[in-house]
Design a protein around this motif. Structure first.
Motif, PDB file in Angstrom:
ATOM      1  N   ARG A 178     -36.888   3.866  15.644  1.00  0.00           N
ATOM      2  CA  ARG A 178     -37.605   2.600  15.780  1.00  0.00           C
ATOM      3  C   ARG A 178     -37.867   2.254  17.247  1.00  0.00           C
ATOM      4  O   ARG A 178     -38.788   1.499  17.551  1.00  0.00           O
ATOM      5  CB  ARG A 178     -36.812   1.475  15.107  1.00  0.00           C
ATOM      6  N   ASN A 179     -37.060   2.787  18.154  1.00  0.00           N
ATOM      7  CA  ASN A 179     -37.245   2.475  19.565  1.00  0.00           C
ATOM      8  C   ASN A 179     -38.465   3.154  20.168  1.00  0.00           C
ATOM      9  O   ASN A 179     -38.909   2.791  21.247  1.00  0.00           O
ATOM     10  CB  ASN A 179     -35.997   2.901  20.353  1.00  0.00           C
TER      11      ASN A 179
ATOM     12  N   ASP B 233     -44.012   1.122  19.979  1.00  0.00           N
ATOM     13  CA  ASP B 233     -44.286   0.015  20.894  1.00  0.00           C
ATOM     14  C   ASP B 233     -44.671  -1.229  20.094  1.00  0.00           C
ATOM     15  O   ASP B 233     -45.831  -1.609  20.013  1.00  0.00           O
ATOM     16  CB  ASP B 233     -45.411   0.412  21.859  1.00  0.00           C
ATOM     17  N   ALA B 234     -43.650  -1.832  19.504  1.00  0.00           N
ATOM     18  CA  ALA B 234     -43.878  -3.026  18.687  1.00  0.00           C
ATOM     19  C   ALA B 234     -42.682  -3.949  18.832  1.00  0.00           C
ATOM     20  O   ALA B 234     -41.565  -3.520  19.137  1.00  0.00           O
ATOM     21  CB  ALA B 234     -44.057  -2.634  17.219  1.00  0.00           C
ATOM     22  N   GLU B 235     -42.912  -5.236  18.627  1.00  0.00           N
ATOM     23  CA  GLU B 235     -41.814  -6.194  18.721  1.00  0.00           C
ATOM     24  C   GLU B 235     -40.815  -5.996  17.596  1.00  0.00           C
ATOM     25  O   GLU B 235     -39.599  -6.047  17.802  1.00  0.00           O
ATOM     26  CB  GLU B 235     -42.367  -7.624  18.700  1.00  0.00           C
ATOM     27  N   THR B 236     -41.311  -5.785  16.398  1.00  0.00           N
ATOM     28  CA  THR B 236     -40.442  -5.543  15.252  1.00  0.00           C
ATOM     29  C   THR B 236     -41.075  -4.490  14.350  1.00  0.00           C
ATOM     30  O   THR B 236     -42.294  -4.352  14.317  1.00  0.00           O
ATOM     31  CB  THR B 236     -40.205  -6.823  14.419  1.00  0.00           C
TER      32      THR B 236
END
Length: 217
Positions: A27-28, A31-34
């Motif tokens: 998930r890291n 490039d997204a906030e969530t």
């Protein structure tokens, strides 16, 4: 989002639920906030047709034209009348060269506005194509280029005449763009079968990623 077609309850409301995918996912690296994963017991076409997302991103399986028209993949089905701007991704390469198809229609403008709002637009080199088929305003390419000038790294224009599908595919062959941006009229039913879709033909016939939109989607 993913659809679980083995658990469909026909007629029941489509209610996506949190889901843990069976594959490893970093998930890291996104490039997204969530990032969240959802699943629903539904036909994937119905599930996505009800979404209110600003952008739908899908892959596309190869399919022969007649099969795609009569039954079709989820992507092919949504492509004819996307409920939201639709990105069809075929490869994982970075996007640097973009072919934007401009005909002055509200559908084309919606696709161009969606592309310009994407974070990746700022580093791209864009060619704007306008095809004169007797219905298109000759100034469409220049107008679109002007609208994109401040949103991209560079922009040039190109014009052609004849059948839009042929002209787009010819320039795509020459340029090998990473992304093709175009609008669709959102044809359905008999009109879709009889007239076909430039967007659908372009998406099926190139190896480029595509971004397609219509005004009521």
């Amino acid at each position: 989002m993913t659809a679980d077609e083995s658990q469909i309850e026909w007629g029941a409301p489509i209610t996506p639920q949190p889901w843990t995918p069976p594959w490893e996912r970093d998930r890291n690296s996104i490039d997204a906030e969530t990032v969240s994963f959802l699943t629903a017991g539904a036909d994937p076409r119905a599930m996505l047709a009800e979404t209110t997302a600003d952008l739908i991103v899908l892959g596309m399986k190869p399919a022969r034209h007649l099969a795609a028209v009569m039954t079709g993949s989820t992507t092919e089905w949504l492509l004819h009348h996307p409920p939201s701007p639709l990105a069809i991704v075929k490869r994982s390469d970075p996007v640097s060269k973009v072919l934007v198809c401009a005909d002055g229609s509200p559908h084309s403008l919606r696709a161009i506005e969606t592309f310009a709002a994407l974070p990746l637009a700022g580093t791209t080199n864009v060619t704007v194509l306008s095809v004169d088929d007797g219905r298109v305003d000759p100034s469409s390419a220049g107008d679109a280029a002007g609208a994109l000038e401040s949103a991209v790294a560079s922009v040039t224009t190109s014009t052609a005449s004849g059948r839009p599908t042929d002209a787009i595919l010819a320039l795509a062959t020459d340029l090998s763009p990473d992304l093709i941006v175009l609008g669709t009229r959102g044809l359905t039913g008999w009109s879709r079968l009889r007239l076909g879709s430039t967007a659908s033909a372009v998406v099926r016939s190139t190896s480029s990623d595509s971004l397609v939109a219509c005004v009521n989607g």
